[in-house]
Design an enzyme around this catalytic site. Structure first.
Site, PDB file in Angstrom:
ATOM      1  N   ASN A   9       0.756  -0.941   0.387  1.00 25.73           N
ATOM      2  CA  ASN A   9      -0.227  -0.459  -0.432  1.00 25.73           C
ATOM      3  C   ASN A   9       0.830   1.334   0.266  1.00 25.73           C
ATOM      4  O   ASN A   9       1.542   1.703   1.206  1.00 25.73           O
ATOM      5  CB  ASN A   9      -1.093  -0.308   1.076  1.00 25.73           C
ATOM      6  CG  ASN A   9      -1.757   1.274   1.745  1.00 25.73           C
ATOM      7  OD1 ASN A   9      -1.914   1.627   0.600  1.00 25.73           O
ATOM      8  ND2 ASN A   9      -2.450   1.484   2.256  1.00 25.73           N
ATOM      9  N   LYS A  11       0.235   4.123  -0.374  1.00 27.03           N
ATOM     10  CA  LYS A  11      -0.259   5.549   0.194  1.00 27.03           C
ATOM     11  C   LYS A  11      -0.285   6.737  -0.405  1.00 27.03           C
ATOM     12  O   LYS A  11      -0.091   6.379  -1.934  1.00 27.03           O
ATOM     13  CB  LYS A  11      -0.196   5.550   1.854  1.00 27.03           C
ATOM     14  CG  LYS A  11      -0.088   4.514   2.506  1.00 27.03           C
ATOM     15  CD  LYS A  11       0.082   4.955   4.598  1.00 27.03           C
ATOM     16  CE  LYS A  11      -0.397   3.645   4.652  1.00 27.03           C
ATOM     17  NZ  LYS A  11       0.065   3.806   5.818  1.00 27.03           N
ATOM     18  N   HIS A  97      -9.598   0.779   4.876  1.00 33.26           N
ATOM     19  CA  HIS A  97      -8.246   1.314   5.360  1.00 33.26           C
ATOM     20  C   HIS A  97      -8.204   1.971   6.320  1.00 33.26           C
ATOM     21  O   HIS A  97      -9.417   2.963   6.022  1.00 33.26           O
ATOM     22  CB  HIS A  97      -7.298   1.261   4.671  1.00 33.26           C
ATOM     23  CG  HIS A  97      -6.419   1.988   5.252  1.00 33.26           C
ATOM     24  ND1 HIS A  97      -5.560   2.658   6.137  1.00 33.26           N
ATOM     25  CD2 HIS A  97      -4.655   0.695   4.830  1.00 33.26           C
ATOM     26  CE1 HIS A  97      -3.961   2.516   6.009  1.00 33.26           C
ATOM     27  NE2 HIS A  97      -3.723   1.071   5.902  1.00 33.26           N
ATOM     28  N   GLU A  99      -7.046   4.489   7.694  1.00 33.70           N
ATOM     29  CA  GLU A  99      -6.587   6.314   7.658  1.00 33.70           C
ATOM     30  C   GLU A  99      -7.860   6.718   6.574  1.00 33.70           C
ATOM     31  O   GLU A  99      -8.784   7.794   6.929  1.00 33.70           O
ATOM     32  CB  GLU A  99      -5.327   6.700   6.524  1.00 33.70           C
ATOM     33  CG  GLU A  99      -4.223   5.853   8.275  1.00 33.70           C
ATOM     34  CD  GLU A  99      -2.957   5.147   6.895  1.00 33.70           C
ATOM     35  OE1 GLU A  99      -2.849   5.194   5.542  1.00 33.70           O
ATOM     36  OE2 GLU A  99      -1.979   4.634   7.604  1.00 33.70           O
ATOM     37  N   GLU A 169      -5.522  -5.302  10.459  1.00 32.07           N
ATOM     38  CA  GLU A 169      -4.195  -4.099  10.755  1.00 32.07           C
ATOM     39  C   GLU A 169      -5.147  -3.538  12.045  1.00 32.07           C
ATOM     40  O   GLU A 169      -5.885  -2.761  12.133  1.00 32.07           O
ATOM     41  CB  GLU A 169      -4.909  -3.045   9.547  1.00 32.07           C
ATOM     42  CG  GLU A 169      -4.269  -3.706   8.213  1.00 32.07           C
ATOM     43  CD  GLU A 169      -3.667  -3.104   7.402  1.00 32.07           C
ATOM     44  OE1 GLU A 169      -2.290  -2.727   6.218  1.00 32.07           O
ATOM     45  OE2 GLU A 169      -4.208  -2.127   6.678  1.00 32.07           O
ATOM     46  N   GLY A 175       1.906   2.398  10.789  1.00 29.92           N
ATOM     47  CA  GLY A 175       2.526   3.403  10.589  1.00 29.92           C
ATOM     48  C   GLY A 175       3.880   4.205  12.312  1.00 29.92           C
ATOM     49  O   GLY A 175       4.374   5.006  12.032  1.00 29.92           O
ATOM     50  N   SER A 215       3.002  -1.554  10.897  1.00 30.32           N
ATOM     51  CA  SER A 215       4.534  -2.302  10.431  1.00 30.32           C
ATOM     52  C   SER A 215       5.233  -3.697  10.782  1.00 30.32           C
ATOM     53  O   SER A 215       6.438  -3.950  10.828  1.00 30.32           O
ATOM     54  CB  SER A 215       5.095  -2.061  12.079  1.00 30.32           C
ATOM     55  OG  SER A 215       5.065  -0.384  12.369  1.00 30.32           O
TER      56      SER A 215
HETATM   57  C1  PEP Z   1      -0.926  -0.123   6.221  1.00 30.88           C
HETATM   58  O1  PEP Z   1      -1.241   1.172   5.815  1.00 30.88           O
HETATM   59  O2  PEP Z   1      -1.599  -0.834   5.621  1.00 30.88           O
HETATM   60  C2  PEP Z   1       0.026  -0.384   7.192  1.00 30.88           C
HETATM   61  C3  PEP Z   1       0.063  -1.608   7.261  1.00 30.88           C
HETATM   62  O3  PEP Z   1       1.330   0.647   6.470  1.00 30.88           O
HETATM   63  P1  PEP Z   1       2.863   0.387   7.968  1.00 30.88           P
HETATM   64  O4  PEP Z   1       2.986  -1.024   7.016  1.00 30.88           O
HETATM   65  O5  PEP Z   1       3.093   0.791   7.863  1.00 30.88           O
HETATM   66  O6  PEP Z   1       2.962   0.265   9.345  1.00 30.88           O
END
Ligand code: PEP
Length: 255
Positions: A9, A11, A97, A99, A169, A175, A215
């Site tokens: 992703n 973003k 997601h 976000e 998630e 993040g 992460s």
């Molecule tokens: C994501 O935004 O789906 C995600 C898992 O981000 P990160 O790996 O940066 O935590």
């Protein structure tokens, strides 16, 4: 056998030439390092979907969008419909997601509409669910994830549901550099699989790919992917580095 999937992703990152470079570095990396039987999905910003889908037949990845509209077409400035994505040979679409839930106020009710549109247009949603830190601390994480999944996915038929990929998630891990432990990931993935079994049957539960996101990186992917119910990852930050992304793609247990 469930599909092993690693989806990146991107973003809202990368200008046009950076995106071009990253796509060609990933393409080179795939031919040098291989990716085993892992299905790789690249989800760039919408502006670069065309470039990614032009490259993808010569490379070995599929392309996913990061969002789609709940509307079909018409006067919805700034939106991109499921039909438009399908017409550009897009295979997947991330939906729900955290976000988008947080900054764009997406609800599970809206997400149920989006999920159905993506499936009706022949694509697969990568449906994200996960709890906030305070919800985990209050021991409400199972309840939160159950509600998200029930509201957005339980109106689908078994046939439609066979197109769904889920991504657990935990919001506190996205993040932040704080990863769920393999035990926490496995516990939630097993719970999600049991929810799917209750609603759609054991065959559906056994064949649905459940990804972990939050992460996940080149260092910790191996221990996460070793968990019985973790079928891959949805990767944010680490998907912006071709080398790390390919290390993650090759982090499944060797059998
Ligand atoms: C994501 O935004 O789906 C995600 C898992 O981000 P990160 O790996 O940066 O935590």
């Amino acid at each position: 056998m469930r599909k092993k999937i690693v989806a990146g992703n991107w973003k809202m990152n990368m200008n046009f030439s950076e995106a071009e470079q990253l796509l060609s570095a990933i393409t080179e990396g795939i031919s040098e390092k291989g990716k085993g039987d892992t299905e790789l999905i690249i989800c760039p910003p919408a502006l670069y979907l065309n470039m990614a889908s032009d490259i993808s037949p010569d490379s070995d990845f599929l392309v996913g969008a990061q969002n789609a509209s709940e509307f079909d077409n018409g006067a919805y400035t700034g939106e991109i419909s499921a039909a438009m994505l399908a017409s550009m040979s897009i295979d997947y679409c991330i939906l729900g997601h955290s976000e988008r839930r947080k900054y764009f106020h997406e609800t599970d009710e809206t997400l149920a509409i989006k999920v159905k549109k993506i499936i009706d247009h022949g694509m697969s949603p990568i449906f994200c669910c996960g709890e906030l830190l305070e919800e985990r601390e209050a021991n409400k994480h199972f309840e939160v994830v159950r509600t998200q999944i029930e509201k957005a996915l339980f109106s689908l038929s078994v046939d439609d549901f066979s197109n769904v990929v889920l991504a657990y998630e935990p919001v506190w891990a996205i993040g932040t550099g704080k990863t769920a432990s393999p035990e926490q990931a496995q516990e939630m993935h097993a719970f999600i699989r049991s929810l799917i079994a209750e609603k759609f049957g054991t065959d559906a539960a056994e064949s649905t790919s459940l990804l972990y996101g939050g992460s996940c990186n080149a260092k910790n992917a191996e221990e996460l992917f070793a968990c019985k119910d973790v079928d891959g990852g949805l990767i944010g930050g680490a998907a912006l580095k071709a080398n790390d992304f390919l290390i993650i793609a090759n982090s499944f247990p060797k059998i």
